[in-house]
Design an enzyme around this catalytic site. Structure first.
Site, PDB file in Angstrom:
ATOM      1  N   ILE A 145      26.079  23.929  94.236  1.00 24.71           N
ATOM      2  CA  ILE A 145      25.619  24.080  95.624  1.00 24.71           C
ATOM      3  C   ILE A 145      24.128  24.409  95.652  1.00 24.71           C
ATOM      4  O   ILE A 145      23.369  23.879  96.469  1.00 24.71           O
ATOM      5  CB  ILE A 145      26.430  25.203  96.322  1.00 24.71           C
ATOM      6  CG1 ILE A 145      27.902  24.796  96.441  1.00 24.71           C
ATOM      7  CG2 ILE A 145      25.844  25.524  97.683  1.00 24.71           C
ATOM      8  CD1 ILE A 145      28.824  25.922  96.912  1.00 24.71           C
ATOM      9  N   GLY A 165      26.174  32.858  91.684  1.00 30.77           N
ATOM     10  CA  GLY A 165      27.468  33.531  91.743  1.00 30.77           C
ATOM     11  C   GLY A 165      28.337  33.116  90.580  1.00 30.77           C
ATOM     12  O   GLY A 165      28.175  32.034  90.020  1.00 30.77           O
ATOM     13  N   TYR A 207      35.772  39.320  92.989  1.00 31.29           N
ATOM     14  CA  TYR A 207      34.983  38.308  93.716  1.00 31.29           C
ATOM     15  C   TYR A 207      35.075  38.532  95.227  1.00 31.29           C
ATOM     16  O   TYR A 207      34.060  38.487  95.939  1.00 31.29           O
ATOM     17  CB  TYR A 207      35.517  36.926  93.340  1.00 31.29           C
ATOM     18  CG  TYR A 207      34.754  35.747  93.879  1.00 31.29           C
ATOM     19  CD1 TYR A 207      33.637  35.245  93.214  1.00 31.29           C
ATOM     20  CD2 TYR A 207      35.161  35.086  95.046  1.00 31.29           C
ATOM     21  CE1 TYR A 207      32.945  34.132  93.692  1.00 31.29           C
ATOM     22  CE2 TYR A 207      34.481  33.983  95.536  1.00 31.29           C
ATOM     23  CZ  TYR A 207      33.375  33.506  94.857  1.00 31.29           C
ATOM     24  OH  TYR A 207      32.697  32.408  95.339  1.00 31.29           O
ATOM     25  N   PRO A 231      31.102  29.321 102.331  1.00 27.37           N
ATOM     26  CA  PRO A 231      31.701  28.015 102.041  1.00 27.37           C
ATOM     27  C   PRO A 231      33.183  28.163 101.727  1.00 27.37           C
ATOM     28  O   PRO A 231      33.628  29.187 101.202  1.00 27.37           O
ATOM     29  CB  PRO A 231      30.952  27.544 100.777  1.00 27.37           C
ATOM     30  CG  PRO A 231      29.773  28.456 100.631  1.00 27.37           C
ATOM     31  CD  PRO A 231      30.175  29.750 101.274  1.00 27.37           C
ATOM     32  N   GLY A 232      33.926  27.110 102.063  1.00 25.65           N
ATOM     33  CA  GLY A 232      35.304  26.997 101.582  1.00 25.65           C
ATOM     34  C   GLY A 232      35.263  26.282 100.246  1.00 25.65           C
ATOM     35  O   GLY A 232      34.322  26.457  99.467  1.00 25.65           O
ATOM     36  N   TYR A 233      36.275  25.452  99.970  1.00 30.30           N
ATOM     37  CA  TYR A 233      36.290  24.717  98.696  1.00 30.30           C
ATOM     38  C   TYR A 233      35.242  23.609  98.708  1.00 30.30           C
ATOM     39  O   TYR A 233      35.286  22.715  99.548  1.00 30.30           O
ATOM     40  CB  TYR A 233      37.666  24.085  98.463  1.00 30.30           C
ATOM     41  CG  TYR A 233      38.738  25.077  98.097  1.00 30.30           C
ATOM     42  CD1 TYR A 233      38.805  25.601  96.808  1.00 30.30           C
ATOM     43  CD2 TYR A 233      39.697  25.471  99.024  1.00 30.30           C
ATOM     44  CE1 TYR A 233      39.796  26.508  96.467  1.00 30.30           C
ATOM     45  CE2 TYR A 233      40.701  26.382  98.680  1.00 30.30           C
ATOM     46  CZ  TYR A 233      40.733  26.890  97.408  1.00 30.30           C
ATOM     47  OH  TYR A 233      41.713  27.786  97.062  1.00 30.30           O
ATOM     48  N   ILE A 234      34.309  23.695  97.786  1.00 30.87           N
ATOM     49  CA  ILE A 234      33.209  22.728  97.720  1.00 30.87           C
ATOM     50  C   ILE A 234      33.291  21.939  96.412  1.00 30.87           C
ATOM     51  O   ILE A 234      33.623  22.494  95.357  1.00 30.87           O
ATOM     52  CB  ILE A 234      31.831  23.444  97.812  1.00 30.87           C
ATOM     53  CG1 ILE A 234      31.762  24.337  99.066  1.00 30.87           C
ATOM     54  CG2 ILE A 234      30.690  22.431  97.810  1.00 30.87           C
ATOM     55  CD1 ILE A 234      31.898  23.636 100.406  1.00 30.87           C
TER      56      ILE A 234
HETATM   57  P1  NDP Z   1      27.940  26.918  89.861  1.00 27.58           P
HETATM   58  O1  NDP Z   1      28.790  27.630  88.859  1.00 27.58           O
HETATM   59  O2  NDP Z   1      28.007  25.428  89.932  1.00 27.58           O
HETATM   60  O3  NDP Z   1      26.382  27.335  89.625  1.00 27.58           O
HETATM   61  C1  NDP Z   1      26.058  28.681  89.582  1.00 27.58           C
HETATM   62  C2  NDP Z   1      24.564  28.845  89.466  1.00 27.58           C
HETATM   63  O4  NDP Z   1      24.258  30.241  89.440  1.00 27.58           O
HETATM   64  C3  NDP Z   1      23.997  28.285  88.165  1.00 27.58           C
HETATM   65  O5  NDP Z   1      22.688  27.805  88.385  1.00 27.58           O
HETATM   66  C4  NDP Z   1      23.968  29.512  87.265  1.00 27.58           C
HETATM   67  O6  NDP Z   1      23.039  29.415  86.183  1.00 27.58           O
HETATM   68  C5  NDP Z   1      23.542  30.570  88.261  1.00 27.58           C
HETATM   69  N1  NDP Z   1      23.887  31.929  87.863  1.00 27.58           N
HETATM   70  C6  NDP Z   1      25.102  32.427  87.559  1.00 27.58           C
HETATM   71  N2  NDP Z   1      25.003  33.725  87.219  1.00 27.58           N
HETATM   72  C7  NDP Z   1      23.693  34.062  87.324  1.00 27.58           C
HETATM   73  C8  NDP Z   1      22.949  35.234  87.074  1.00 27.58           C
HETATM   74  N3  NDP Z   1      23.520  36.379  86.680  1.00 27.58           N
HETATM   75  N4  NDP Z   1      21.599  35.188  87.257  1.00 27.58           N
HETATM   76  C9  NDP Z   1      20.983  34.060  87.670  1.00 27.58           C
HETATM   77  N5  NDP Z   1      21.644  32.913  87.921  1.00 27.58           N
HETATM   78  C10 NDP Z   1      22.981  32.910  87.734  1.00 27.58           C
HETATM   79  O7  NDP Z   1      28.261  27.594  91.254  1.00 27.58           O
HETATM   80  P2  NDP Z   1      28.597  26.917  92.678  1.00 27.58           P
HETATM   81  O8  NDP Z   1      27.549  25.948  93.031  1.00 27.58           O
HETATM   82  O9  NDP Z   1      30.006  26.490  92.665  1.00 27.58           O
HETATM   83  O10 NDP Z   1      28.501  28.204  93.634  1.00 27.58           O
HETATM   84  C11 NDP Z   1      27.276  28.632  94.211  1.00 27.58           C
HETATM   85  C12 NDP Z   1      27.557  29.817  95.119  1.00 27.58           C
HETATM   86  O11 NDP Z   1      28.477  29.422  96.137  1.00 27.58           O
HETATM   87  C13 NDP Z   1      28.179  30.996  94.399  1.00 27.58           C
HETATM   88  O12 NDP Z   1      27.682  32.203  94.942  1.00 27.58           O
HETATM   89  C14 NDP Z   1      29.655  30.854  94.707  1.00 27.58           C
HETATM   90  O13 NDP Z   1      30.321  32.080  94.643  1.00 27.58           O
HETATM   91  C15 NDP Z   1      29.593  30.302  96.121  1.00 27.58           C
HETATM   92  N6  NDP Z   1      30.779  29.584  96.534  1.00 27.58           N
HETATM   93  C16 NDP Z   1      31.182  28.439  95.857  1.00 27.58           C
HETATM   94  C17 NDP Z   1      32.301  27.744  96.276  1.00 27.58           C
HETATM   95  C18 NDP Z   1      32.751  26.483  95.598  1.00 27.58           C
HETATM   96  O14 NDP Z   1      33.780  25.929  96.019  1.00 27.58           O
HETATM   97  N7  NDP Z   1      32.045  25.961  94.599  1.00 27.58           N
HETATM   98  C19 NDP Z   1      33.086  28.213  97.420  1.00 27.58           C
HETATM   99  C20 NDP Z   1      32.572  29.396  98.061  1.00 27.58           C
HETATM  100  C21 NDP Z   1      31.457  30.046  97.613  1.00 27.58           C
HETATM  101  P3  NDP Z   1      23.441  28.623  84.805  1.00 27.58           P
HETATM  102  O15 NDP Z   1      23.401  27.155  85.153  1.00 27.58           O
HETATM  103  O16 NDP Z   1      22.377  29.019  83.857  1.00 27.58           O
HETATM  104  O17 NDP Z   1      24.807  29.102  84.441  1.00 27.58           O
END
Ligand code: NDP
Length: 242
Positions: free
Chosen positions: A14, A85, A148, A178-181
């Site tokens: 995202i 996250g 979480y 967001p929901g499921y993405i």
């Molecule tokens: P991804 O796992 O695809 O990407 C996570 C990103 O966060 C990566 O760039 C990762 O870095 C970075 N990251 C993780 N931990 C840290 C840290 N401690 N410090 C700095 N950077 C960090 O996540 P999504 O795109 O799926 O999710 C993005 C956000 O949206 C999150 O907050 C998630 O909780 C939220 N969300 C996602 C949903 C989904 O369906 N996907 C639904 C609802 C909410 P690296 O690449 O180096 O690991």
């Protein structure tokens, strides 16, 4: 008007869609990440967006990282998207303090660490846009996600409190749930679980796309969204209505 923007976790999923959308809107974007150098390098090659590695769970790393971004991108951070996250799922009777602390550290304390280090500058300049990426699971709770869900619910409380503090200083603070993405995380889910358990929960009948979250961020970070603060935008295909 082009501004300097930081998207945490902006190198994939995202966050990558958010980074690209902000760049297309004319902003100078820094995308941060935690450790996946390969993905970050590929993202920079593809988009020209600079990536920076630091752990949002560390206050000092955020302070130093933000200072470096401001020096290299040539201006103060005026847009902050707290998107980084992680999940460490376990039913509560099996949840360890490591599971708990790592998720709270990244998903909740990370917001404090990042925001605290841009807040005073935003107050002084009288402008700021902060968007916190929470989750539907912070709104409704989720089995095996006490850590979480607690962190993501905390993100919403943080948003509402800070919105009140920033209001007279031109700073808006909003959350998106967001929901499921459709990210890499979802591609690991077996087709049967997707078709029989997940999709039936979503009235729209499909997963959301990262670009649909990015569009919400674009709206909330625009100059024209100055009257919207403290809000929680649900982008979940109708999965949870409240
Ligand atoms: P991804 O796992 O695809 O990407 C996570 C990103 O966060 C990566 O760039 C990762 O870095 C970075 N990251 C993780 N931990 C840290 C840290 N401690 N410090 C700095 N950077 C960090 O996540 P999504 O795109 O799926 O999710 C993005 C956000 O949206 C999150 O907050 C998630 O909780 C939220 N969300 C996602 C949903 C989904 O369906 N996907 C639904 C609802 C909410 P690296 O690449 O180096 O690991």
């Amino acid at each position: 008007m082009g501004r300097v923007a930081i998207v945490t976790g902006g190198s994939r999923g995202i966050g990558a869609a958010i980074s690209k959308a902000l760049k297309e809107a004319g902003h100078t974007v820094a995308a941060t990440y935690a450790g996946n150098d390969e993905k970050a390098a590929a993202f920079t090659d593809e988009t020209g967006i600079k990536t920076y590695k630091w752990d949002v769970a560390s206050f000092d790393a955020c302070k130093d990282g933000i200072a470096k971004v401001e020096e290299e991108l040539g201006g103060p951070v005026e847009i902050l998207v707290n998107n980084a996250g992680i999940t460490r799922d376990a039913p509560f009777h099996k949840m360890s303090s490591e599971h708990w602390n790592s998720v709270i550290g990244t998903n909740l304390t990370g917001l404090f660490n990042m925001t605290r280090n841009v807040w005073e500058g935003m107050r002084e300049r009288g402008f700021g846009r902060i968007v916190n990426i929470s989750s539907v699971n912070g709104q409704k709770g989720q089995f095996a996600q006490a850590n979480y869900s607690a962190a993501k619910a905390g993100d919403i409380g943080f948003t509402k409190a800070l919105a009140q503090e920033g209001a007279r200083k031109g700073i808006t603070v909003n959350a998106i749930c967001p929901g499921y993405i459709n990210t890499e995380m979802m591609s690991t889910i077996p087709e049967k679980v997707m078709n029989e358990t997940i999709l039936p929960q979503i009235p729209v009948g499909r997963l959301g796309e990262p670009e649909e979250i990015a569009r919400c961020v674009l709206f909330l970070t625009s100059d024209e969204a100055a009257f919207i603060t403290g809000s929680t935008v649900s982008a979940n295909g109708g999965q949870y209505l409240h």
